[in-house]
Scaffold this motif. Structure first.
Motif, mmCIF file in Angstrom:
data_model
loop_
_atom_site.group_PDB
_atom_site.id
_atom_site.type_symbol
_atom_site.label_atom_id
_atom_site.label_comp_id
_atom_site.label_asym_id
_atom_site.label_seq_id
_atom_site.Cartn_x
_atom_site.Cartn_y
_atom_site.Cartn_z
ATOM 1 N N LEU D 370 0.852 -1.315 0.010
ATOM 2 C CA LEU D 370 -0.063 -0.057 -0.045
ATOM 3 C C LEU D 370 0.855 1.174 0.079
ATOM 4 N N GLY D 371 0.170 2.417 0.293
ATOM 5 C CA GLY D 371 1.017 3.709 0.395
ATOM 6 C C GLY D 371 0.280 4.614 -0.569
ATOM 7 N N ARG D 456 3.461 1.741 -2.956
ATOM 8 C CA ARG D 456 4.591 0.851 -3.191
ATOM 9 C C ARG D 456 4.494 -0.111 -3.874
ATOM 10 N N HIS D 457 3.257 -0.388 -4.861
ATOM 11 C CA HIS D 457 2.733 -1.563 -5.536
ATOM 12 C C HIS D 457 1.849 -1.011 -6.258
ATOM 13 N N HIS D 458 1.518 -1.748 -7.569
ATOM 14 C CA HIS D 458 0.790 -1.237 -8.373
ATOM 15 C C HIS D 458 -0.514 -1.598 -7.924
ATOM 16 N N LEU D 459 -1.339 -0.420 -7.779
ATOM 17 C CA LEU D 459 -2.657 -0.665 -6.995
ATOM 18 C C LEU D 459 -3.699 -0.355 -8.175
ATOM 19 N N PRO D 460 -4.725 -0.635 -7.912
ATOM 20 C CA PRO D 460 -5.983 -0.539 -8.594
ATOM 21 C C PRO D 460 -6.125 1.016 -8.982
ATOM 22 N N GLU D 461 -6.695 1.283 -10.301
ATOM 23 C CA GLU D 461 -6.854 2.584 -10.831
ATOM 24 C C GLU D 461 -7.675 3.283 -10.081
ATOM 25 N N ASN D 462 -9.055 2.704 -9.951
ATOM 26 C CA ASN D 462 -10.081 3.316 -9.287
ATOM 27 C C ASN D 462 -10.486 3.381 -7.723
ATOM 28 N N THR D 569 10.286 1.233 3.745
ATOM 29 C CA THR D 569 9.259 0.245 3.702
ATOM 30 C C THR D 569 9.082 -0.122 5.020
ATOM 31 N N ALA D 570 7.802 -0.832 5.450
ATOM 32 C CA ALA D 570 7.299 -1.246 6.535
ATOM 33 C C ALA D 570 8.370 -2.033 7.413
#
Lengths: 475, 209, 302, 673
Positions: D370-371, D456-462, D569-570
């Motif tokens: 996340l992030g 930090r990672h590819h998250l969904p766009e919406n 990072t965590a």
């Protein structure tokens, strides 16, 4: 009355055997159920009145007779469903129902018998009739199950016979001449302890094969596995009760002698070992039906423990037995639906039952909570009392061991049940899943709800019956 | 006289330990039937004639003739190989059976019961345990049946010990004997032979956990 | 009220004195005493640069940090005069309010998404959590010694009698000094003068702050120093002192404190980063010693 | 009585209704039922809390005999705090479950379980008959089990559920043991029998009895080392269920312990010490493990353990107070514990709801992925931040209030009493401080990594902010959190009612005036703090108005830090800490070796594992299973063996006494020599 009952039941079974017509088959089974209920009601109203010399409906017998009559209705109902679903040829169907009628009749007679040898004869009859049921599927595995069942049961029944011979030696010395339970009970105090001990040992060991206890529980597992589910339901309940009756009636006699403590110890050991063995295999077993069978072993073990630890435990043991004989058939009936859907009993191949048969899944869930004796299951009440009697008799270690084992059992049971309910099965093609009508599950719900009701609010009549059944035991 | 008969009976038990042909087993069982007939005849001569006839019929007709014939028939029909195929060497079997007999003897000596006919007790127990031993130590299914028959013979002897006053019991024992044996063998003849060409115990151990 | 005023006054020249001490000890002339203050003042007037990664958390954090320090100062007593807010157990509130400020500073460091700020934040969080127990045990020792549980009551009844109690006082002062150093990220733990991001603790955390925010943070450090100085000064003040006694003592202690910090910073090197935790936790052990000493004084253990 | 019958009727009717209505309406049926039950139960609880206790009993047949229903302030307090969370839970859950619209039967089961679970919890607080308690307790356990396994097609969910069910059963077994114990001596199922029984036996016996009950309830509450089910069960349940579980279901254990302490008579000092020690361990261990977790819900679950530790410290303190006959201590202890129970139920449910929202938006619970959510979900961020501050016990929020109460009790305890209790109290203070510091480390990590920085990672766009209906229950909770934070004196007054039940036992003082006064000051302090912050922000606004504000990338040590991979990072955030405590951690690492001159991309993973679980549960279980596995030969399919068992049985029974006799004879012989 019992004479009429036995003769008419015999006639019905013969008719069933030769009959080829489906409708007549239905009619005959209904006729038998009416006969069974009529007989039960008659005996209930003629309590403690000896009939045909060898049969006395005492409290214990009546309790079990009523249970048998209750369980036989869904058993026949599910047997018909079973036979229709497998499209049995009339010949096999005839054998099946005839054997079932004989089994039920001989069980009833064995419950009522007031003579140790008569009990024994009818127990032998149950072995023979149930083996016809086990062999119903006529394949090599069911043949193996049948063979083992007959073999082990014959040996154990021989052991019982040897026990009876020893007992008769003891009886001769105390001046008795007959082997009626009543007579034995009154003469018990004067018997030679050595022979009574030997007799108890042999009779107890013999009957464990029927009651599903260590050491001779083994063949019963195979029998329940291989028999059609409705028959297995009978094996897992009323047939085990006959083993209990055999032990209990002799235990009554023992309780009037000086070796009561010794007998209690044996029963305690047996009970603990049974629970232990059940735990071992419930953790290990891969066949759901066999798991249910092992669960019966566990419950019988608990019952023995209750009986052995005395006090309130005796009441609890009988109560537990009653509840178990109502709850376990429900599981086996459900197992019939399961194997119709999956054509398998291996846990590995079962799964997602919640999706394929919602009502059935609810039955399984419900039954899981009932059978593992989670409150408010009625069986919790009886287990509570059994634990209490263990506590009061000072067997703390036994109590702790039992509690640990029971926890393991619940774990194993739950793991398998929930896997089957929710996780996708391996290699199962769900295109042609048989739709099972929710109506077929009604009987299971009724039985399981009875367990809760009887456990939490036992009818006054029942309490009286149980109390009078154990009234011969010292307090 | 009974004592001699019973001792012969015991010797036949020891012989079972060394016998390694199924034929010998059948012969021993048949022989035991004859001995039992003798014992029963001597011991039970005083009881009423109907019972007596029943007993005699059972020992002679059933134990001595029908069952051995039946066993022979099965062996032939299913083409069972003639060896008994024990798990343990014969020598050990003899030792064990001897120990069983001795043990029974010792056990009966501890009993303080003047009414007990000790010899019956010893023989009965020996037959019982020998039968069990044979069941456990032999590989073939048919030997299980034979072991069971030996046990039945032992029970018969035991019932003889109490039979004087308990005629009904003896009759019931006979009933059981006939019924169970016939039934067991019936299944055996009809089914197991058909399904499994070889009547080996190993083939009947698929049902397990 | 008096303590608030005094602490604010002390804060004005505290860092100046430290820097001055250091420069004298290293043989330099050094900047004037008010130079740090001038820097801060200049920062207050400056505009700010915000990272495009950061959010409103980054913008409000310094203010809350500063507010928390002010709040804590409100609770510091002065001799017989209690702080503006004073109640039973106020030192708990004191410690937790400071923690609140620290929370926001740590979080704001993470807000920048930098690869260094997080490192500083992580260290800062660890060190302050390790230092916290010492403070609490110290306070409970004093609570035990005096029988009260608020700053005001403790300090107004605290008086040293036996030799042991002097030792306790000295140790306590020592512990408080070290706590102040840790809380303000000074020498043996952190080097405010270092310029390598990898070795910084507090500085790297506020690397992206600028303008007014940075000014607040820097001035907050001054305030914190003065606050701890005030706390230490309270050891030497008793309610019997009149104001013309207590104020000079207060100023004197603050001065001494600042000079000591300066001396420490001049003669000590920063610890290796992985030795810091042991060192900080040692404080807890010392304060436990103090606690045992108090028990001795009270005769609870013979 | 009538109210209780109403509750039962509502429960049954709504459960039936659930099966009839459409999928989209099921949530509203449940909502409606819960609201009615909340109102009805409050009708009993509020008067009881204020002073008029509710007591009735009805005849429950031959097994239960008499079932007394009593609502004293203790029950009332717990009923009310449960009602709040259950209500916000269903408010949130009715929106949360919209994502699972197509699972009709599953939804029915879920919502029915929710209603039944609420009913069971109300009953647990009301019923005072041990047998009836076992029944409703199990109903609660089963329904919460069904709630947990909502996503039951996942094998991990099911495993966690079964784990929960089994441990819950063990808890019931211990409870059963305790009740059997009392029942076999008194013959009564009424709770009062515990009092009558324990007042006749020696303190050691009643301590043992207490231990029996304590273990039972500690399993439910999640005291270390009985906590192992908790970190599995909470993360796998749907968010609102996790919130309710962590907020109120595990509090049943706390209620149980308090109830037993209220009933039992015995050596309160010993019990207090015991609880205190175990609670300090629980708190520290819980938070240590929370810090190293990467799954946000698992982190929160371990935090529940930590908070249980804090509550336990309060209870231990109160108990020692009873032993010392010190009114202030026991008031602060029990009051603080109960207040913290309320507070924890508030902020923990809020945190779980936020976690649920995050999960539904991003489809991951792994913190490391996340992030930067603050930019997309600002409201959720603020809610989470407030909850995080509250759970760290920072003023001006509610967590501080209860911790303050416990602290002040502990400090009072340090002052008064013998040397032994002083040492215990100082340990507890030490523990509490460490817990507080670690909690801060944990939540700066959680909040900072999840919401701040870049993704930090590819998250969904919406990814969008949650709908207002989903935020609404969270704002209700925030309102409570703030209210308690700034007006603590009222809550302390309220909690004084149940707390006085305990102190009333051996104290003549009846009003905790002193504490309430102190809390007025705390409230003033909190308000001052808020005002000061606002003032400085205002000043900043004034001062910086003319200044130029510019935006630029983060300072990257001269390099460009565009890549989000360069962020902290965590895992790295907690690394220094993890190194410190490495002996008590078990990190399962999956690491590939770097090989060759031009190594390929490699991947490494770390999975924190509960060492206590490994030592106390896994290893013994492995041995036990191994031992049981040795007996698998029994059912080996060979009929000869089956016969043999019978023979061996008979043989052993005959010869064993002889053998034993012989051995004794030999021993006698040796003795004679």
């Amino acid at each position: 009355m019992i004479g009429y009952y036995l003769t008419s039941a015999f006639i019905i079974s013969i008719l069933l055997f030769f009959n080829k017509n489906l409708k007549v088959n239905y009619l005959l089974t209904i006729l038998f159920m009416i006969l069974q209920w009529g007989f039960t009601i008659y005996e209930y109203n003629h309590k403690n009145i000896t009939d045909l010399v060898y049969f006395t409906p005492d409290s214990l017998a009546i309790i079990f007779l009523v249970i048998l009559s209750i369980v036989c209705i869904p058993a026949f109902y599910h047997s018909h469903i079973f036979c229709n679903s497998t499209k049995e040829i009339p010949y096999n169907r005839g054998i099946y129902f005839a054997a079932m009628v004989i089994l039920l009749t001989s069980l009833s007679a064995a419950y009522l018998s007031n003579h140790i040898a008569i009990t024994w004869i009818f127990v032998e009859l149950t072995t023979l009739s149930s083996s016809a049921l086990i062999y119903h599927r006529r394949n090599s595995l069911s043949l193996e199950g049948t063979w083992k069942y007959i073999f082990v049961c014959s040996i154990s029944i021989t052991l019982v016979f040897i026990g009876i011979l020893f007992l008769s030696l003891a009886v001769q010395q105390s001046g008795g001449t007959d082997l009626f339970y009543k007579g034995l009970f009154s003469k018990a105090a004067g018997m030679n302890v050595f022979w009574v001990k030997l007799a108890f040992l042999f009779i107890f060991t013999g009957y464990t094969s029927k009651a599903g206890l260590v050491p001779m529980y083994t063949a019963g597992i195979d029998a329940k596995d291989k028999a059609p589910s409705p028959a297995a339901a009978l094996f897992g309940s009323v047939l085990m009760n006959i083993g209990f009756i055999g032990i209990f009636r002799f235990y009554e006699i023992i309780s009037a002698t000086s070796i009561l403590a010794w007998a209690n110890n044996i029963m305690l050991i047996t009970g603990v070992l049974s629970v232990f063995v059940a735990t071992v295999y419930m953790l290990h077993v891969k066949n759901l039906k066999r798991m249910f069978a092992y669960s019966s072993v566990e419950h019988m073990g608990l019952i023995m423990i209750g009986l052995a630890s005395g006090g309130i435990g005796r009441y609890a043991a009988i109560l537990h037995l009653i509840l178990h004989s109502l709850a376990k058939p429900a599981l086996f009936f459900q197992m019939g639906q399961v194997s119709r859907i999956y054509n398998s009993k291996m846990i590995y191949e079962l799964g997602d039952y919640f999706k394929y048969n919602l009502t059935g899944a609810l039955v399984l869930l419900y039954a899981f909570f009932i059978v593992t004796a989670m409150p408010p299951s009625g069986m919790f009440v009886s287990e509570f009392l059994i634990f209490r009697s263990l506590f009061e008799s000072g067997n703390f270690y036994v109590l702790v061991i039992i509690l640990i084992l029971l926890t393991m059992i619940i774990w194993a049971f739950g793991k398998n049940i929930f896997k089957m309910l929710f996780i996708k099965p391996v290699g199962f093609n769900d295109l042609n899943v048989e739709k099972i009508s929710p109506v077929e599950s009604i009987s299971q719900f009724v039985l399981l709800t009875m367990v809760i009701y009887i456990g939490l609010n036992p009818p006054h009549e029942l309490v009286l019956l149980i109390n009078s059944a154990i009234s011969n035991l010292p307090h | 006289m009974t004592n001699i008969l019973l001792i012969i009976f015991t010797i036949s038990l020891i012989y079972l330990g060394v016998a390694n042909r199924l034929k010998s087993y059948i012969a021993v069982i048949s022989f035991q039937g004859i001995i039992l007939f003798g014992v029963a005849f001597i011991e039970l001569i005083e009881i009423n004639w109907l019972n007596l006839v029943l007993i005699l019929l059972e020992t002679i007709v059933f134990k001595t003739i029908v069952i051995p014939y039946f066993l022979n028939y099965i062996i032939k029909k299913n083409k069972i190989t003639r060896e008994a195929e024990p798990f343990l060497p014969d020598f050990l079997s003899v030792v064990i059976i001897t120990v069983i007999i001795l043990g029974s003897f010792l056990l009966s000596n501890t009993i303080n019961d003047p009414k007990l006919k000790k010899i019956f007790f010893v023989v009965a127990l020996s037959a019982l345990f020998t039968g069990l031993y044979i069941i456990v130590s032999r590989r073939k299914i048919i030997t299980h049946v034979m072991g069971f028959l030996v046990i039945e013979n032992g029970v018969f002897v035991l019932s003889m010990a109490v039979g004087n006053e308990m005629p009904m019991l003896v009759n019931i024992g006979i009933l059981l004997d006939i019924f169970a044996s016939v039934f067991l063998l019936g299944i055996f003849v009809n089914k197991i032979g058909d399904v499994l060409k070889e009547g080996d115990v190993e083939h009947l151990s698929k049902l397990k956990d | 009220m008096l303590s608030l005023l005094l602490i604010i006054i002390a804060s004005l020249f505290f860092t100046g004195i430290i820097i001055r001490t250091k420069s004298i000890l290293s043989g330099r002339k050094g900047p004037g005493i008010f130079q740090p203050l001038k820097d801060i003042w200049r920062l207050f007037k400056k505009g700010a640069v915000y990272s495009n990664t950061s959010s409103f958390v980054f913008q409000i954090a310094p203010s809350i940090y500063f507010a928390s320090i002010l709040m804590a100062i409100l609770m510091i007593p002065l001799g017989g005069h209690q702080g503006i807010i004073s109640f039973k157990g106020d030192f708990i509130f004191f410690a937790y309010v400071l923690a609140l400020g620290k929370f926001f500073m740590i979080v704001s460091a993470l807000d920048t998404g930098s690869s260094f700020s997080g490192m500083g934040a992580s260290r800062e969080a660890l060190y302050s959590l390790l230092a916290e127990p010492a403070f609490f045990i110290l306070m409970s020792s004093f609570a035990l010694l005096t029988g009260y549980t608020s700053f005001h009551e403790i300090f107004s009844t605290l008086h040293f009698g036996t030799y042991i109690s002097y030792a306790i006082g000295a140790l306590a002062a020592f512990v408080l000094v070290i706590i102040a150093l840790i809380e303000n990220s000074r020498m043996p733990i952190d080097d405010p003068k270092t310029h390598l991001e990898l070795t910084m603790v507090h500085e790297v955390m506020i690397l992206d702050n600028s303008g007014f925010d940075l000014g607040l943070i820097l001035y907050g450090t001054n305030l914190k120093f003065a606050m701890y100085g005030g706390l230490i000064a309270n050891f030497f003040l008793t309610p019997s002192y009149e104001w013309y006694f207590s104020i000079p003592i207060f100023i004197g202690v603050q001065l001494l404190f600042a000079v000591i910090v300066g001396i420490l910073e001049s003669f000590m090197a920063r610890f290796r980063m992985n030795h810091n935790p042991q060192y900080i936790f040692m404080l807890t052990s010392i304060s436990l010693l103090i606690f045992l000493g108090v028990l001795l004084v009270l005769g609870k253990i013979a | 009585m009538s109210i209780i019958i109403c509750i039962i009727i509502v429960t049954i009717l709504s459960t039936l209704l659930l099966t009839l209505v459409k999928e989209s309406k099921k949530a509203y049926v449940a909502l409606f039922a819960v609201i009615i039950n909340v109102i009805l139960s409050s009708f009993i609880a509020i008067p009881a809390l204020i002073g008029s206790s509710f007591e009735q009993s009805f005849y429950g047949g031959t097994v239960f005999v008499n079932i007394p229903l009593r609502v004293d302030p203790l029950s009332a307090w717990f009923i009310l705090l449960m009602d709040i969370t259950v209500l916000t839970g269903i408010l949130y859950g009715s929106q949360y479950m919209k994502a699972y619209k197509n699972q009709s039967s599953n939804l029915t089961m879920h919502f029915a379980s929710y209603i039944l679970n609420h009913f069971a919890m109300i009953s647990i607080y009301i019923v005072q008959n041990s047998f009836a308690l076992l029944c409703v307790w199990e109903l609660m356990a089963i329904t919460s089990f069904l709630l947990i396994i909502f996503e039951h097609h996942k094998i991990d969910t099911l495993k966690a559920g079964i784990n929960y069910l089994i441990q819950s059963h063990i808890s019931i077994m211990f409870m059963t043991m305790g009740f059997i114990w009392v029942n076999s001596f008194t013959g009564s199922f009424d709770f009062n029998a515990i009092t009558t029984y324990t007042s006749t036996v020696s303190p050691a016996v009643s301590f043992l009895l207490f231990l029996c009950f304590f273990v039972a309830f500690a399993i439910k509450a999640g005291f270390v080392p009985f906590h192992t089910w908790l970190p599995y069960a909470h993360p796998t349940a749907p968010a609102h269920v996790s919130g309710v579980m962590s907020g109120v279901i595990i509090k049943l254990g706390i209620y149980g312990i308090l109830r037993i302490l209220l009933l039992i008579k015995g050596d309160y000092m010993a019990m207090g010490y015991f609880i205190l020690v175990i609670s300090v361990i629980t708190g520290i261990y819980g938070v240590i493990l929370a810090i190293v977790q990467h799954n946000i819900k698992k982190l929160l679950a371990y935090h529940s353990i930590e908070n249980i530790g804090i509550i336990g410290i309060g209870i231990g303190l109160g108990c020692i107070g009873l032993g010392l006959n010190n009114f202030y201590l026991s008031f602060a202890g029990f009051g603080g514990a109960m207040l913290h129970t309320l507070n924890h139920s508030l902020f923990k449910s809020l945190l779980f709801y936020c976690a649920g929202t995050i999960y539904q938006a991003t489809h991951t619970l792994n913190i490391e992925r996340l992030g930067g959510l603050i930019k997309k979900m600002p409201q959720t961020t603020i809610l989470f931040l407030i909850a995080a501050l509250a759970i760290c016990g920072l003023p001006p929020f509610n967590g501080f209030i209860s911790e303050f109460l416990i602290y002040s009790g502990l400090f009072k305890g340090v002052l008064s009493g013998q040397i032994s209790s002083t040492i215990f109290f100082i340990t507890a203070i030490l523990g509490l401080v460490i817990i507080g510091g670690l909690a801060m480390l944990c939540f700066t990590k959680a909040f900072g990594i999840i919401f701040l920085g870049n993704e930090r990672h590819h998250l969904p766009e919406n990814i969008k902010e949650a709908k207002p209906l989903m935020l609404f229950p969270k704002y209700i909770i925030v309102l409570f959190i703030l209210l308690i934070g700034v007006l603590p004196q009222f809550v302390v007054f309220l909690v004084s009612k149940p707390a006085l039940l305990f102190t009333g036992k051996n104290s003549i003082l009846t009003q905790p005036i002193e504490y309430i006064q102190t809390f007025q000051f705390v409230g003033i302090g909190a308000i001052t703090l808020i005002l000061l912050s606002l003032m400085i922000l205002w000043i900043k606004k004034l001062v910086t108005k003319p200044a130029i504000v510019s935006v630029s990338p983060t300072w990257g040590c001269g390099y460009k830090t565009e890549s989000p991979k360069l962020q902290y990072t965590a895992n790295s955030f907690v690394r220094p800490f993890r190194k410190l405590i490495s002996p008590i951690l078990q990190m399962n690492k999956k690491e590939n070796k770097i090989e060759g001159v031009f190594p390929k991309q490699i991947h490494s993973e770390t999975h924190p594992y509960d060492k206590l679980e490994a030592v106390l549960i896994d290893t013994p279980l492995m041995y036990l299973k191994g031992f049981l596995g040795k007996f698998k030969f029994l059912q080996n399919g060979k009929a000869q063996f089956y016969i043999l068992y019978g023979m061996i049985f008979i043989f052993l029974i005959i010869t064993l006494p002889v053998l034993v006799g012989a051995i004794f004879y030999v021993i006698e012989l040796i003795k004679q020599i």
